[in-house]
Structure formats: structure tokens, C-alpha cells
Design a protein around this motif. Structure first.
Motif, PDB file in Angstrom:
ATOM      1  N   CYS A  74       0.851  -1.175   0.000  1.00  0.00           N
ATOM      2  CA  CYS A  74       0.000   0.000   0.000  1.00  0.00           C
ATOM      3  C   CYS A  74       0.896   1.237   0.000  1.00  0.00           C
ATOM      4  CB  CYS A  74      -0.908  -0.002   1.230  1.00  0.00           C
ATOM      5  SG  CYS A  74      -1.927   1.471   1.417  1.00  0.00           S
ATOM      6  N   ASN A  75       0.908   1.950  -1.111  1.00  0.00           N
ATOM      7  CA  ASN A  75       1.678   3.193  -1.229  1.00  0.00           C
ATOM      8  C   ASN A  75       0.742   4.394  -1.182  1.00  0.00           C
ATOM      9  OD1 ASN A  75       3.330   1.097  -3.048  1.00  0.00           O
ATOM     10  ND2 ASN A  75       4.724   2.622  -2.207  1.00  0.00           N
ATOM     11  N   TYR A  76       1.213   5.470  -0.582  1.00  0.00           N
ATOM     12  CA  TYR A  76       0.375   6.661  -0.534  1.00  0.00           C
ATOM     13  C   TYR A  76       1.228   7.894  -0.835  1.00  0.00           C
ATOM     14  CZ  TYR A  76       2.125   6.576   4.287  1.00  0.00           C
ATOM     15  OH  TYR A  76       2.920   6.519   5.410  1.00  0.00           O
ATOM     16  N   ALA A 116       5.626   1.089  12.983  1.00  0.00           N
ATOM     17  CA  ALA A 116       4.622   0.284  13.681  1.00  0.00           C
ATOM     18  C   ALA A 116       4.474  -1.069  13.001  1.00  0.00           C
ATOM     19  CB  ALA A 116       3.280   1.015  13.706  1.00  0.00           C
ATOM     20  N   VAL A 117       4.370  -2.096  13.800  1.00  0.00           N
ATOM     21  CA  VAL A 117       4.157  -3.453  13.300  1.00  0.00           C
ATOM     22  C   VAL A 117       3.085  -4.098  14.169  1.00  0.00           C
ATOM     23  CG1 VAL A 117       5.148  -5.735  12.888  1.00  0.00           C
ATOM     24  CG2 VAL A 117       6.540  -3.688  12.506  1.00  0.00           C
ATOM     25  N   LYS A 118       2.096  -4.661  13.516  1.00  0.00           N
ATOM     26  CA  LYS A 118       1.036  -5.352  14.242  1.00  0.00           C
ATOM     27  C   LYS A 118       0.862  -6.744  13.626  1.00  0.00           C
ATOM     28  CE  LYS A 118      -0.734  -1.910  16.866  1.00  0.00           C
ATOM     29  NZ  LYS A 118      -1.998  -1.235  16.569  1.00  0.00           N
ATOM     30  N   GLN A 119       0.567  -7.717  14.478  1.00  0.00           N
ATOM     31  CA  GLN A 119       0.380  -9.084  13.987  1.00  0.00           C
ATOM     32  C   GLN A 119      -0.864  -9.682  14.628  1.00  0.00           C
ATOM     33  OE1 GLN A 119       3.809 -11.606  14.128  1.00  0.00           O
ATOM     34  NE2 GLN A 119       2.767 -13.301  13.121  1.00  0.00           N
ATOM     35  N   GLU A 120      -1.591 -10.428  13.789  1.00  0.00           N
ATOM     36  CA  GLU A 120      -2.760 -11.161  14.265  1.00  0.00           C
ATOM     37  C   GLU A 120      -2.822 -12.460  13.473  1.00  0.00           C
ATOM     38  OE1 GLU A 120      -4.975 -10.098  16.677  1.00  0.00           O
ATOM     39  OE2 GLU A 120      -6.042 -12.003  16.523  1.00  0.00           O
ATOM     40  N   GLY A 121      -2.499 -13.540  14.143  1.00  0.00           N
ATOM     41  CA  GLY A 121      -2.523 -14.826  13.453  1.00  0.00           C
ATOM     42  C   GLY A 121      -1.518 -14.861  12.309  1.00  0.00           C
ATOM     43  N   ARG A 122      -1.989 -15.162  11.127  1.00  0.00           N
ATOM     44  CA  ARG A 122      -1.118 -15.283   9.949  1.00  0.00           C
ATOM     45  C   ARG A 122      -0.919 -13.951   9.227  1.00  0.00           C
ATOM     46  NH1 ARG A 122      -0.978 -20.899   8.641  1.00  0.00           N
ATOM     47  NH2 ARG A 122      -2.455 -22.040   9.951  1.00  0.00           N
ATOM     48  N   LEU A 123      -1.466 -12.890   9.736  1.00  0.00           N
ATOM     49  CA  LEU A 123      -1.357 -11.578   9.106  1.00  0.00           C
ATOM     50  C   LEU A 123      -0.461 -10.674   9.939  1.00  0.00           C
ATOM     51  CD1 LEU A 123      -5.088 -10.880   8.152  1.00  0.00           C
ATOM     52  CD2 LEU A 123      -3.292 -11.831   6.709  1.00  0.00           C
ATOM     53  N   MET A 124       0.405  -9.937   9.227  1.00  0.00           N
ATOM     54  CA  MET A 124       1.250  -8.948   9.885  1.00  0.00           C
ATOM     55  C   MET A 124       1.287  -7.694   9.031  1.00  0.00           C
ATOM     56  SD  MET A 124       5.176  -9.195  11.221  1.00  0.00           S
ATOM     57  CE  MET A 124       5.919  -9.222   9.608  1.00  0.00           C
ATOM     58  N   ALA A 125       1.058  -6.547   9.661  1.00  0.00           N
ATOM     59  CA  ALA A 125       1.053  -5.275   8.952  1.00  0.00           C
ATOM     60  C   ALA A 125       2.162  -4.396   9.506  1.00  0.00           C
ATOM     61  CB  ALA A 125      -0.294  -4.580   9.108  1.00  0.00           C
ATOM     62  N   SER A 126       2.758  -3.595   8.617  1.00  0.00           N
ATOM     63  CA  SER A 126       3.810  -2.681   9.035  1.00  0.00           C
ATOM     64  C   SER A 126       3.642  -1.356   8.314  1.00  0.00           C
ATOM     65  CB  SER A 126       5.189  -3.270   8.737  1.00  0.00           C
ATOM     66  OG  SER A 126       5.368  -3.396   7.329  1.00  0.00           O
ATOM     67  N   LEU A 127       4.285  -0.324   8.875  1.00  0.00           N
ATOM     68  CA  LEU A 127       4.173   1.012   8.306  1.00  0.00           C
ATOM     69  C   LEU A 127       5.541   1.669   8.270  1.00  0.00           C
ATOM     70  CD1 LEU A 127       2.463   3.389   7.274  1.00  0.00           C
ATOM     71  CD2 LEU A 127       2.100   4.056   9.673  1.00  0.00           C
ATOM     72  N   ASP A 128       5.921   2.171   7.108  1.00  0.00           N
ATOM     73  CA  ASP A 128       7.142   2.951   6.922  1.00  0.00           C
ATOM     74  C   ASP A 128       6.706   4.308   6.393  1.00  0.00           C
ATOM     75  OD1 ASP A 128      10.321   2.391   5.187  1.00  0.00           O
ATOM     76  OD2 ASP A 128       9.449   4.190   6.049  1.00  0.00           O
ATOM     77  N   THR A 129       6.642   5.290   7.283  1.00  0.00           N
ATOM     78  CA  THR A 129       6.118   6.595   6.871  1.00  0.00           C
ATOM     79  C   THR A 129       7.094   7.360   5.982  1.00  0.00           C
ATOM     80  OG1 THR A 129       6.973   7.626   8.875  1.00  0.00           O
ATOM     81  CG2 THR A 129       4.708   6.817   8.942  1.00  0.00           C
ATOM     82  N   ALA A 175       8.979   6.023   3.620  1.00  0.00           N
ATOM     83  CA  ALA A 175       8.779   5.479   2.276  1.00  0.00           C
ATOM     84  C   ALA A 175       7.336   5.623   1.832  1.00  0.00           C
ATOM     85  CB  ALA A 175       9.190   4.015   2.236  1.00  0.00           C
ATOM     86  N   ARG A 176       6.455   6.053   2.725  1.00  0.00           N
ATOM     87  CA  ARG A 176       5.016   6.160   2.451  1.00  0.00           C
ATOM     88  C   ARG A 176       4.485   4.818   1.979  1.00  0.00           C
ATOM     89  NH1 ARG A 176       4.949  12.135  -0.452  1.00  0.00           N
ATOM     90  NH2 ARG A 176       5.845  13.230   1.321  1.00  0.00           N
ATOM     91  N   LEU A 177       4.781   3.802   2.768  1.00  0.00           N
ATOM     92  CA  LEU A 177       4.478   2.425   2.374  1.00  0.00           C
ATOM     93  C   LEU A 177       4.034   1.613   3.574  1.00  0.00           C
ATOM     94  CD1 LEU A 177       4.706  -0.023   0.358  1.00  0.00           C
ATOM     95  CD2 LEU A 177       7.072  -0.250   1.158  1.00  0.00           C
ATOM     96  N   SER A 178       2.966   0.859   3.373  1.00  0.00           N
ATOM     97  CA  SER A 178       2.559  -0.132   4.346  1.00  0.00           C
ATOM     98  C   SER A 178       2.471  -1.480   3.658  1.00  0.00           C
ATOM     99  CB  SER A 178       1.208   0.225   4.966  1.00  0.00           C
ATOM    100  OG  SER A 178       0.805  -0.758   5.902  1.00  0.00           O
TER     101      SER A 178
END
Lengths: 112, 115
Positions: free
Chosen positions: A23-25, A54-67, A69-72
Motif C-alpha cells: 500500500c503506497n500513498y 509500527a508493526v502489528k500481527q494477528e494470526g497469519r497476518l502482519m502489517a507494518s508502516l514505513d512513513t 517510504a510512504r508504504l505499508s
């Protein structure tokens, strides 16, 4: 104008494989959200990312944010069929209270 | 149970016949918003409201009206519906902490077809 781009828009993968949705913004932001939508259903909140790194994990999913690079990223580990859905990222402009801007969504199909 | 409730869930109507889609939330949220979802376009914001009697246009407000007379309700009004307003509509709310929109909680959606 804030633009949010997801890729891929469509992904077919096999169970037990790993994959990443991007996800780019376009505008400075440190608030990003991931949602899941099952066919014919509403949007369900998955992750709220509120700072760089920020990094969040729930089960088999993990999300991260690099502000910077404007990328998640939304990473799927050892996919299972139940994770088949459409995944949206949404970005909020810093200091803005005028809503979230959504990507077009990634339609994920996980085949047994 | 905390929820956002929309009605009707499904509606088929004809061009020009005024309709209202209601939205109600029981979480005492300040912020409410309407989105439409169309294939290949994702979700686009129609109108939003930061508090009672405060509403503002989103990205695609043409052909829609809203009102916010009470904190819990945020109806979407189509004065003269046209076929290009055929879509899936979502109402959402958030607590709007620290002047940010924050995490949105969505209703179940209202599928509208305009013939």
C-alpha cells in the motif's frame, strides 16, 4: 490530493504460501488502517498503524508502516483458505479530520 | 452490542423517486461518514460529519444530501436518484479522538439499484 495505491489488485495463491500486499500513498501521513471485506459483507478493521515503524500481527497476518517510504505492507504467512477476502488499506492525512482515503482493494483468493 | 445500523439493506427504485438511507450508531461517536463502493473504484467518501449540525462534502457529493440533527443519526438523502447512483453504500462512525478521523466502524451496507 491524497492518492492511495494498492498492489496487486488481484492475487490468487495456494495454501501454505507466503505473500505481501503493498500500500503506497502520496502524502505525508502516519496513520494507516487495514480492513478486510468478505463478499457481500461489511468492512472489518484488521490493523491500526499510528506511527513510523509500527508493526502489528494477528494470526497469519502482519502489517507494518514505513512513513518515510510512504508504504505499508500486509504480509500473509502460510496462507489458509479462510483468509480469502478483499483487503483494503486506508490512509488518514496528518491532522485531517475529513475521513480516510481508501485504496482500491486487493482481491485475494487462496486455493486449497 | 456496539454497532452501526443502516436501512434499508437492499433497495430497488426508479429514477427521480426520492429516497433516504438511514444510519444510526450506538457508540456515542462524534464522527460519521458515508461511502459508496463501486467495482474497480474502491470506497469513495460522499459526505462526513464531525459533530451534530456539522457536515461537509467528501470526494463524490454530487446528487446527495445529508443531515446531522442528532449525534447518533446520519441519514443519506437522494433527492432525485439516477442510475449512476446504483452502488453499495456504507455508513461509518468513529470516536474522532484528538481531532483525527481515527478507526472507522462500518455498517452492514445498503445495496441500491436505480432503474
Amino acid at each position: 490530493e491524497l492518492k492511495v495505491e494498492q498492489n496487486p489488485l488481484f492475487l490468487s495463491m495456494q495454501e501454505e504460501k507466503n505473500y505481501t500486499i503493498y500500500c503506497n500513498y502520496s502524502t505525508t501521513s502516519d496513520r494507516l488502517y487495514w480492513y478486510r471485506q468478505d463478499p457481500g459483507k461489511s468492512l472489518e478493521s484488521l490493523f491500526v498503524l499510528l506511527s513510523n515503524g509500527a508493526v502489528k500481527q494477528e494470526g497469519r497476518l502482519m502489517a507494518s508502516l514505513d512513513t518515510k517510504a510512504r508504504l505499508s505492507t500486509l504480509h500473509i504467512t502460510a496462507a489458509v483458505h479462510d483468509l480469502s477476502a478483499t483487503y483494503f488499506c486506508a490512509v488518514e492525512i496528518l491532522g485531517g479530520a475529513d475521513g480516510l482515503t481508501f485504496g482500491k482493494g486487493t482481491h485475494l483468493i487462496i486455493q486449497p | 452490542e456496539a454497532q452501526v445500523t443502516q436501512n434499508p439493506r437492499y433497495l430497488i427504485t426508479v429514477t427521480g423517486k426520492k429516497l433516504t438511507v438511514t444510519c444510526s450508531q450506538n457508540m456515542n461517536h462524534e464522527y460519521m461518514s458515508w461511502y459508496r463502493q463501486d467495482p474497480g473504484l474502491g470506497l469513495r467518501q460522499i459526505y462526513y460529519s464531525m459533530n451534530v449540525e456539522v457536515t461537509d462534502k467528501g470526494d463524490v457529493p454530487e446528487g446527495y444530501k445529508v443531515s446531522r440533527k442528532e449525534k447518533r443519526n446520519f441519514p443519506l438523502i437522494l433527492e432525485s436518484p439516477s442510475p449512476n447512483q446504483t452502488s453499495l453504500y456504507f455508513c461509518a462512525s468513529s470516536p474522532r479522538l484528538a481531532k483525527n478521523t481515527g478507526e472507522l466502524f462500518f455498517g452492514e451496507g445498503s445495496r441500491l439499484t436505480v432503474l
